[in-house]
Design a protein around this motif. Structure first.
Motif, mmCIF file in Angstrom:
data_model
loop_
_atom_site.group_PDB
_atom_site.id
_atom_site.type_symbol
_atom_site.label_atom_id
_atom_site.label_comp_id
_atom_site.label_asym_id
_atom_site.label_seq_id
_atom_site.Cartn_x
_atom_site.Cartn_y
_atom_site.Cartn_z
ATOM 1 N N HIS A 137 -36.994 23.627 11.634
ATOM 2 C CA HIS A 137 -38.290 23.173 12.131
ATOM 3 C C HIS A 137 -38.087 22.440 13.468
ATOM 4 O O HIS A 137 -38.550 21.312 13.671
ATOM 5 N N GLU A 138 -37.377 23.126 14.383
ATOM 6 C CA GLU A 138 -36.953 22.510 15.638
ATOM 7 C C GLU A 138 -38.119 21.851 16.372
ATOM 8 O O GLU A 138 -39.102 22.514 16.714
ATOM 9 N N GLY A 139 -37.982 20.588 16.596
ATOM 10 C CA GLY A 139 -39.055 19.848 17.243
ATOM 11 C C GLY A 139 -38.804 19.652 18.726
ATOM 12 O O GLY A 139 -39.052 18.589 19.277
ATOM 13 N N ARG A 140 -38.283 20.675 19.368
ATOM 14 C CA ARG A 140 -37.960 20.548 20.792
ATOM 15 C C ARG A 140 -37.886 21.943 21.384
ATOM 16 O O ARG A 140 -37.813 22.933 20.651
ATOM 17 N N LEU A 141 -37.893 22.021 22.697
ATOM 18 C CA LEU A 141 -37.742 23.316 23.356
ATOM 19 C C LEU A 141 -36.250 23.653 23.427
ATOM 20 O O LEU A 141 -35.431 22.818 23.799
ATOM 21 N N LEU A 142 -35.927 24.888 23.070
ATOM 22 C CA LEU A 142 -34.522 25.278 22.993
ATOM 23 C C LEU A 142 -34.093 26.012 24.254
ATOM 24 O O LEU A 142 -34.896 26.662 24.924
ATOM 25 N N GLU A 143 -32.812 25.933 24.545
ATOM 26 C CA GLU A 143 -32.229 26.738 25.634
ATOM 27 C C GLU A 143 -32.195 28.191 25.152
ATOM 28 O O GLU A 143 -32.072 28.444 23.946
ATOM 29 N N PRO A 144 -32.262 29.162 26.089
ATOM 30 C CA PRO A 144 -32.393 30.580 25.698
ATOM 31 C C PRO A 144 -31.364 31.050 24.664
ATOM 32 O O PRO A 144 -31.741 31.675 23.666
ATOM 33 N N ASP A 145 -30.085 30.744 24.874
ATOM 34 C CA ASP A 145 -29.064 31.242 23.934
ATOM 35 C C ASP A 145 -29.258 30.672 22.540
ATOM 36 O O ASP A 145 -29.157 31.383 21.542
ATOM 37 N N GLU A 146 -29.525 29.365 22.499
ATOM 38 C CA GLU A 146 -29.708 28.713 21.202
ATOM 39 C C GLU A 146 -30.972 29.252 20.523
ATOM 40 O O GLU A 146 -31.000 29.471 19.314
ATOM 41 N N GLU A 147 -31.987 29.473 21.322
ATOM 42 C CA GLU A 147 -33.243 29.954 20.745
ATOM 43 C C GLU A 147 -33.074 31.335 20.110
ATOM 44 O O GLU A 147 -33.467 31.565 18.969
ATOM 45 N N ARG A 148 -32.440 32.225 20.852
ATOM 46 C CA ARG A 148 -32.232 33.577 20.332
ATOM 47 C C ARG A 148 -31.385 33.530 19.055
ATOM 48 O O ARG A 148 -31.667 34.203 18.064
ATOM 49 N N GLU A 149 -30.377 32.677 19.090
ATOM 50 C CA GLU A 149 -29.464 32.555 17.953
ATOM 51 C C GLU A 149 -30.211 32.045 16.700
ATOM 52 O O GLU A 149 -30.035 32.582 15.604
#
Lengths: 276, 268
Positions: A101-113
Motif C-alpha cells: 500500500h505504498e504511500g509515496r511516488l515510486l521510481e520507475p524501476d521500483e514501480e515496475r518491480e
C-alpha cells in the motif's frame, strides 16, 4: 426551473439507468507495515479486515446477491492466502492495489518491480491474472498506466477527474484496450468520513444516499470505495450496516445494474456504447 | 434464536473503561512543573472530571475499569482509593503515558515501575494493561505475561475478546479489543458535540447488540479530550440508560470479561 439535462450519449448493460459498483480496498496490515509501523495496538486495525471485516462484508453482498470488486495489496494477499482464494471462489473480482500500500511516488524501476510482484502474487493465488488496479492512497506516477498496460491490465480505477469511465491515454494517444474507471475518495469513500471527519455512520448513510440520488439522475454511474478494516474502515458492525442499508436503498430504484469493475471495463471497451 | 457468548445467557457484554489520563500527559509537555494555562486540562480531570464520572457510575450502578498511569496514581493515591471504594477495577496504563512503540529496552522498566506503584497503592497487582494512545511494541505482550498480567486492552483488530498467542502458542492472556469510535478522546479532540457523540455511540451499540458482541467504551475524565465536563457526562448518562433498556446486557469490568473469556476457552 432547472435546465433539463441533455440526453445521455452513453448506455449501460441491460439498458440500465444506473450502473453501480461496490469496491472494497482490502487494506490489511500492509498500510501500517508499509509505513514502518508494527501492526500492534492502535496500529492493528488492518488485521480486522481478515478477522472480521471481509467475512461480514461478503455476507452482506451475498444477502443482496450482488457482485463486487476487491482491491488487494500484494503483502496482504501473502498474509491471508486462504481468504483471498475464498473471495475469488465466491465469484468476486480480485484486483491489485500496490504491494505494501505504498504511500509515496515510486521510481520507475521500483514501480515496475512492485507492480509485477503483486501481479504475480495474485496470479499464484487465484490462477488468473488481475485485470484492474487502483492506486494505494492516491499515489500514482506518469508511468503507472503504461506499466499496467504492459502487464495486460484493462482498467485503472484511480483518477478522480470525471463522472464516468473514459479511454486511457498512453504516450499522448488514446488506447483502445484500457479504460479509466474513476473513483472519488472525497465523498464516496469511507476513509475520510471515519478518519478525518469522525462522522456518525447514520450521517454517512444519508450522505451516500444523497450522492446516489444525484448520480442516478445524471450520468448513471455510482461507485463506492470502502475498506473492511476497523479504524477508518467499514468492517465494524455499525458501519457495515451503512453499506448494507445503502445497497438496500439503491436496489429500490428502477434500472440499477450492479457490476464488478472488470465487467464494466469490458462493456466500456466493447465499443459502441458511447464511452470514449 | 440469539446465540449467547456471555455468562448466564446474556446477549451482549458492555464494558465501561476510563483512562485516568490526568496530569501525566501535561507534565511531559509543560515547560515548567506548574502546569498552568493550556497544560491544566489534566488537573481538571483530577479536580472535577473524575468525581463526575464516579458519581455517574454510582448513580447508574455500573462498575468500570480505570486504566491509570503510575505517575498519576502516585500523585493522587487518595483518588485511586476512592475509585476502588466504589468497586471499580484499577489497571495499568504506562507510567507517564509513554509511547510504548519507542521505548526499546526501556519498556520493561516502565512496566515494572507502574506495576509496583499501583500494587503499592491498591494492595493488589493490576491484572490488566492498556497502551497509552494505543501505542505499543511487538514485545509488550511478552513483557506483560512475565509480569503476570491477565489481559491487554489495546488492539483494534476484532469484535470480540480473543486468547493472545505469543510465538504461536496460547499465552493464557486475553486481548480485549478497542474501537476508535467508542473513545471520547478523538471525538472531542475534533470538537464533536455531545449530542453527536451520543448519537454515534447509540448507533454503534445498536449494531454491536444486534450481533451479540462486545461493547467496550473508553472514557477520559479530562476537560479537553475527555468527558469530564457536565454536558459530556450527560451524553454517557443517556447512553447507559439507553443500553439498560435492552434485555440481556452483561455489564462487566475488563478483568471480568477476560476471566470469562479464558474460562470459556477452556470449555470449548
Amino acid at each position: 426551473m432547472v435546465e433539463e439535462r441533455k440526453m445521455r450519449t452513453h448506455t449501460w448493460p441491460d439498458d440500465a439507468r444506473c450502473i453501480v459498483a461496490m469496491t472494497v480496498d482490502f487494506d490489511g496490515t500492509a498500510n501500517e507495515v508499509g509505513r514502518g509501523l508494527e501492526p500492534v495496538g492502535i496500529h492493528s486495525a488492518g488485521e480486522y479486515s481478515a478477522r472480521c471485516g471481509v467475512p461480514r462484508i461478503m455476507r452482506i453482498f451475498e444477502k443482496h446477491k450482488i457482485p463486487a470488486t476487491f482491491f488487494i495489496p500484494g503483502f496482504d494477499a501473502e498474509q491471508n492466502p486462504d481468504l483471498i482464494k475464498e473471495i475469488h471462489r465466491r465469484g468476486y473480482e480480485i484486483a491489485s492495489h500496490g504491494y505494501l500500500h505504498e504511500g509515496r511516488l515510486l521510481e520507475p524501476d521500483e514501480e515496475r518491480e512492485l507492480l509485477t510482484k503483486t501481479h504475480q502474487i495474485l496470479i499464484d493465488l487465484i490462477g488468473t491474472p488481475p485485470k484492474g488496479w487502483r492506486n494505494p492512497g492516491g499515489n500514482k506516477t506518469a508511468l503507472t498506466v503504461k506499466f499496467l498496460h504492459d502487464l495486460g491490465y484493462i482498467y485503472d480505477s484511480s483518477d478522480k477527474d470525471f463522472d464516468f469511465p473514459y479511454l486511457i491515454e498512453i504516450d499522448g494517444k488514446k488506447v483502445e484496450d484500457m479504460i479509466q474507471i474513476p473513483n472519488n475518495t472525497s465523498s464516496l469513500d469511507d476513509a475520510p468520513m471515519y478518519s478525518r471527519g469522525l462522522i456518525p455512520p447514520g450521517d454517512v448513510l444519508e450522505l451516500w444516499k444523497a450522492e446516489f440520488d444525484t448520480l442516478y439522475q445524471e450520468d448513471g454511474y455510482f461507485m463506492l470505495t470502502f475498506h473492511p478494516r476497523a479504524g477508518f474502515g467499514s468492517g465494524p458492525p455499525a458501519r457495515a450496516k451503512v453499506v448494507d442499508e445503502l445497497i438496500r436503498y439503491i436496489k429500490k430504484h428502477d434500472g440499477v445494474y450492479f457490476t464488478t469493475l472488470l465487467d464494466m471495463a469490458r462493456w466500456c471497451l466493447e465499443g459502441g456504447h458511447g464511452i470514449i | 434464536m440469539r446465540e449467547s457468548r456471555w455468562p448466564n445467557g446474556a446477549y451482549c457484554a458492555v464494558n465501561i473503561t476510563v483512562d485516568f489520563d490526568g496530569e501525566s500527559i501535561d507534565i511531559v509537555n509543560a515547560p515548567d512543573k506548574t502546569m498552568g494555562g493550556r497544560y491544566s486540562y489534566g488537573r481538571y480531570a483530577v479536580k472535577i472530571g473524575l468525581t463526575r464520572i464516579l458519581n455517574l457510575l454510582r448513580e447508574q450502578n455500573v462498575r468500570a475499569t480505570f486504566f491509570v498511569p503510575g505517575w498519576d496514581a502516585e500523585q493522587h493515591p487518595e483518588k485511586i482509593r476512592e475509585i476502588i471504594a466504589d468497586g471499580h477495577e484499577i489497571a495499568a496504563h504506562g507510567y507517564l503515558h509513554e509511547d510504548f512503540s519507542k521505548l526499546g529496552d526501556g519498556e520493561r522498566s516502565i512496566l515494572e515501575k507502574t506495576h509496583a506503584a499501583l500494587t503499592n497503592i491498591t494492595g493488589v497487582s493490576p491484572k490488566g494493561w492498556r497502551a497509552p494512545r494505543g501505542l505499543m511494541s511487538s514485545r509488550t505482550h511478552r513483557l506483560l505475561k512475565e509480569l503476570g498480567y491477565l489481559y491487554d486492552s489495546s488492539f483494534n483488530n476484532d469484535d470480540l475478546p480473543y486468547l493472545i498467542e505469543i510465538d504461536g502458542a496460547k499465552s493464557g492472556m486475553v486481548e480485549l479489543p478497542q474501537f476508535g469510535f467508542l473513545d471520547d478522546g478523538p471525538l472531542y479532540e475534533v470538537y464533536k458535540t455531545p449530542r453527536t457523540v451520543e448519537k454515534l455511540w447509540k448507533e454503534e451499540f445498536d449494531a454491536i447488540y444486534e450481533e451479540g458482541l462486545f461493547f467496550s467504551l473508553k472514557l477520559h475524565p479530562r476537560g479537553d479530550a475527555g468527558s469530564g465536563r457536565a454536558v459530556r457526562i450527560r451524553a454517557i448518562d443517556e447512553l447507559l440508560s439507553y443500553i439498560k433498556r435492552h434485555p440481556g446486557i452483561w455489564f462487566a469490568t475488563s478483568a471480568e470479561v477476560a476471566e470469562w473469556w479464558l474460562e470459556r476457552g477452556k470449555i470449548s
